[in-house]
Design an enzyme around this catalytic site. Structure first.
Site, mmCIF file in Angstrom:
data_model
loop_
_atom_site.group_PDB
_atom_site.id
_atom_site.type_symbol
_atom_site.label_atom_id
_atom_site.label_comp_id
_atom_site.label_asym_id
_atom_site.label_seq_id
_atom_site.Cartn_x
_atom_site.Cartn_y
_atom_site.Cartn_z
ATOM 1 N N ARG A 128 0.813 -1.226 0.000
ATOM 2 C CA ARG A 128 0.000 0.000 0.000
ATOM 3 C C ARG A 128 0.845 1.275 0.000
ATOM 4 N NH1 ARG A 128 -3.136 -3.263 3.454
ATOM 5 N NH2 ARG A 128 -4.954 -4.035 2.331
ATOM 6 N N LYS A 150 3.320 11.515 -11.385
ATOM 7 C CA LYS A 150 2.498 10.669 -12.263
ATOM 8 C C LYS A 150 3.231 9.348 -12.465
ATOM 9 C CE LYS A 150 -0.262 13.899 -14.978
ATOM 10 N NZ LYS A 150 -0.557 14.432 -16.331
ATOM 11 N N GLU A 192 11.006 19.384 -24.302
ATOM 12 C CA GLU A 192 10.263 19.592 -23.049
ATOM 13 C C GLU A 192 10.885 20.725 -22.223
ATOM 14 O OE1 GLU A 192 7.460 17.835 -21.990
ATOM 15 O OE2 GLU A 192 7.448 16.087 -23.309
ATOM 16 N N LYS A 233 7.775 23.266 -13.228
ATOM 17 C CA LYS A 233 6.821 22.170 -13.085
ATOM 18 C C LYS A 233 6.340 22.063 -11.639
ATOM 19 C CE LYS A 233 5.537 17.530 -14.185
ATOM 20 N NZ LYS A 233 5.703 16.331 -14.969
ATOM 21 N N GLU A 243 -4.179 17.303 -11.507
ATOM 22 C CA GLU A 243 -4.631 17.756 -12.822
ATOM 23 C C GLU A 243 -6.147 17.903 -12.918
ATOM 24 O OE1 GLU A 243 -2.341 16.254 -16.175
ATOM 25 O OE2 GLU A 243 -4.041 16.634 -17.499
ATOM 26 N N ARG A 247 -2.662 22.016 -14.353
ATOM 27 C CA ARG A 247 -1.591 21.065 -14.682
ATOM 28 C C ARG A 247 -1.671 20.640 -16.153
ATOM 29 N NH1 ARG A 247 1.075 16.101 -11.164
ATOM 30 N NH2 ARG A 247 2.420 15.399 -12.849
ATOM 31 N N ASN A 251 0.670 19.857 -20.880
ATOM 32 C CA ASN A 251 0.436 19.083 -22.101
ATOM 33 C C ASN A 251 0.546 19.944 -23.357
ATOM 34 O OD1 ASN A 251 -0.057 16.682 -20.699
ATOM 35 N ND2 ASN A 251 -2.165 17.307 -20.294
ATOM 36 N N HIS A 254 1.132 18.412 -26.726
ATOM 37 C CA HIS A 254 0.971 16.972 -26.591
ATOM 38 C C HIS A 254 -0.274 16.431 -27.294
ATOM 39 C CE1 HIS A 254 4.223 17.449 -23.789
ATOM 40 N NE2 HIS A 254 4.228 16.175 -23.474
ATOM 41 N N HIS A 258 0.757 13.535 -29.421
ATOM 42 C CA HIS A 258 0.305 12.151 -29.188
ATOM 43 C C HIS A 258 -0.332 11.569 -30.447
ATOM 44 C CE1 HIS A 258 0.060 12.536 -24.508
ATOM 45 N NE2 HIS A 258 1.259 12.217 -24.932
ATOM 46 N N HIS A 273 8.981 10.665 -28.700
ATOM 47 C CA HIS A 273 8.015 11.524 -28.018
ATOM 48 C C HIS A 273 8.397 13.012 -28.068
ATOM 49 C CE1 HIS A 273 5.076 12.837 -25.081
ATOM 50 N NE2 HIS A 273 6.051 13.386 -24.385
HETATM 51 N N1 GLY Z 1 3.902 15.245 -18.070
HETATM 52 C C1 GLY Z 1 2.774 16.020 -17.710
HETATM 53 C C2 GLY Z 1 2.512 16.023 -16.247
HETATM 54 O O1 GLY Z 1 3.293 15.544 -15.459
HETATM 55 O O2 GLY Z 1 1.492 16.511 -15.849
#
Ligand code: GLY
Length: 375
Positions: A128, A150, A192, A233, A243, A247, A251, A254, A258, A273
């Site tokens: 957990r 993430k 990026e 960030k 998000e 947040r 993107n 993206h 994508h 990418h």
């Molecule tokens: N790579 C986008 C984020 O971490 O929100």
């Protein structure tokens, strides 16, 4: 900007009881044991890595841990996006449990974004939630995937569809390991880096336009650029960790990107990418100009900079041809940033003035994609 070649930058991520530091600088793999032991005393670790990173850095990393009295087992994945799978997750989880690690012990991700996403997910679910440490070894991972918590894996229906938000206890971004990256991979990660200037730091973008060669060369400019990205960030993640709003600005580029990755079958020989994000960011600026939100001059400036560093900027730069505009729109519509049929894009009012646009008409996107198609 700091001129001390050997300086270490520290970027704090202020998430109350889940706050952590990102350390950025050369030689951090050699110092990792001490940095980890001082924050997580008495732990054992499972190092999740891939075969390529292991060949280059595992021995030095294990030696550093061992010198600090930290025991470790290594779990090696096959390099590449395919390792973000249920199978690899199961193998990793089994190996961590098999090594009898406890919740207070740590899973350590030594590698790029794939390793970080998978290892972070494993750390978040075994017992957990175990301690988690990120040691990102690609530029992309140092400025994006290792910051903000993430984690996750892909399923047959799409990328990153299964995972958890799970913050590390520490991030160690060793900038000297970037010296051994293939030039194409470093360039792709640089897309990026530029992204943070384009989102909300126009001064940073301007600085990059002048200093990008120094960032590529290494030394203090590279450390400062990576630190600035992590600060940018961290600020966004501190305000919107999960998000629900801003947040999504991360993107930028993206949605188009994508779609291009999907349209090229995720074939890294054609498009990786960061390259897709570079083309996507230029397209986002050009589309914003088409929608009368920004000046076409800004799009030209973005294209000039990304082109100068050697990144692709146009659909025609992708080798091997692309499906037609309707098919590209289909890929965009499948992307996760679609809410009840309306298309959501990150658009911009200019360099460093991005915003979230929901309700972008699909017909406008289609007309734009037709204009953008290589002739
Ligand atoms: N790579 C986008 C984020 O971490 O929100």
């Amino acid at each position: 900007m700091n001129n001390d070649e050997t300086s270490l930058a520290t970027v704090p991520v202020g998430l109350s009881d889940r706050a952590y530091d990102i350390l950025i600088g050369p030689g951090l793999i050699a110092r990792a044991g001490g940095e980890i032991a001082s924050r997580l005393p008495g732990i054992r670790t499972a190092i999740v890595t891939d075969d390529n990173v292991a060949a280059a850095h595992l021995e030095a990393f294990e030696a550093s841990l061992s010198a600090a009295g930290i025991g470790s087992v290594a779990i090696k994945l096959k390099p590449g996006e395919r390792s973000k799978s249920f199978e690899s997750l199961q193998e990793t989880v089994d190996a961590v449990i098999g090594a009898r690690l406890e919740r207070r012990d740590a899973v350590v991700a030594l590698g790029g974004g794939v390793v970080g996403d998978l290892a972070g997910f494993a750390a978040g679910i075994v017992r957990r939630g175990m301690n988690f440490v990120q040691v990102p070894t690609s530029l992309l991972a140092q400025v994006d995937s290792s910051v903000g918590g993430k984690t996750g894996i892909n399923t047959q229906r799409g990328k990153n569809l299964v995972g958890v938000f799970y913050q590390p206890k520490l991030v160690l971004a060793d900038t000297s390991v970037l010296d051994t990256l293939p030039a194409r991979e470093f360039r792709a990660g640089y897309a990026e880096v530029a992204k943070y200037g384009l989102i909300d730091r126009p001064g940073f973008f301007e600085w990059l336009e002048t200093h990008w060669r120094e960032v590529f060369a290494g030394g203090s400019a590279r450390i400062e650029a990576i630190a600035e990205c992590c600060r940018a960030k961290a600020e966004i993640v501190e305000r919107d960790e999960r998000e629900t709003g801003e947040r999504a600005l991360l993107n930028l580029g993206h949605t188009f990107g994508h779609a291009l990755e999907a349209a090229t079958g995720y074939d890294g020989a054609r498009l990786v990418h960061g390259e897709a994000v570079a083309i996507g960011m230029v397209m986002a600026h050009r589309f914003s100009a088409r929608m009368n939100q920004a000046s076409p001059d800004d799009a030209r400036r973005v294209e000039a900079h990304l082109g100068a560093v050697g990144l692709p900027t146009r659909l025609g730069d992708i080798p091997g041809g692309l499906p037609d505009a309707e098919a590209l729109l289909g890929y965009i519509a499948q992307d996760k940033k679609v809410t009840r049929g309306a298309l959501t894009f990150i658009l911009t009012h200019g360099i460093g003035r991005s915003f979230i646009a929901s309700d972008v008409p699909a017909a406008e996107v289609l007309a734009f994609l037709k204009e953008e198609a290589p002739r």
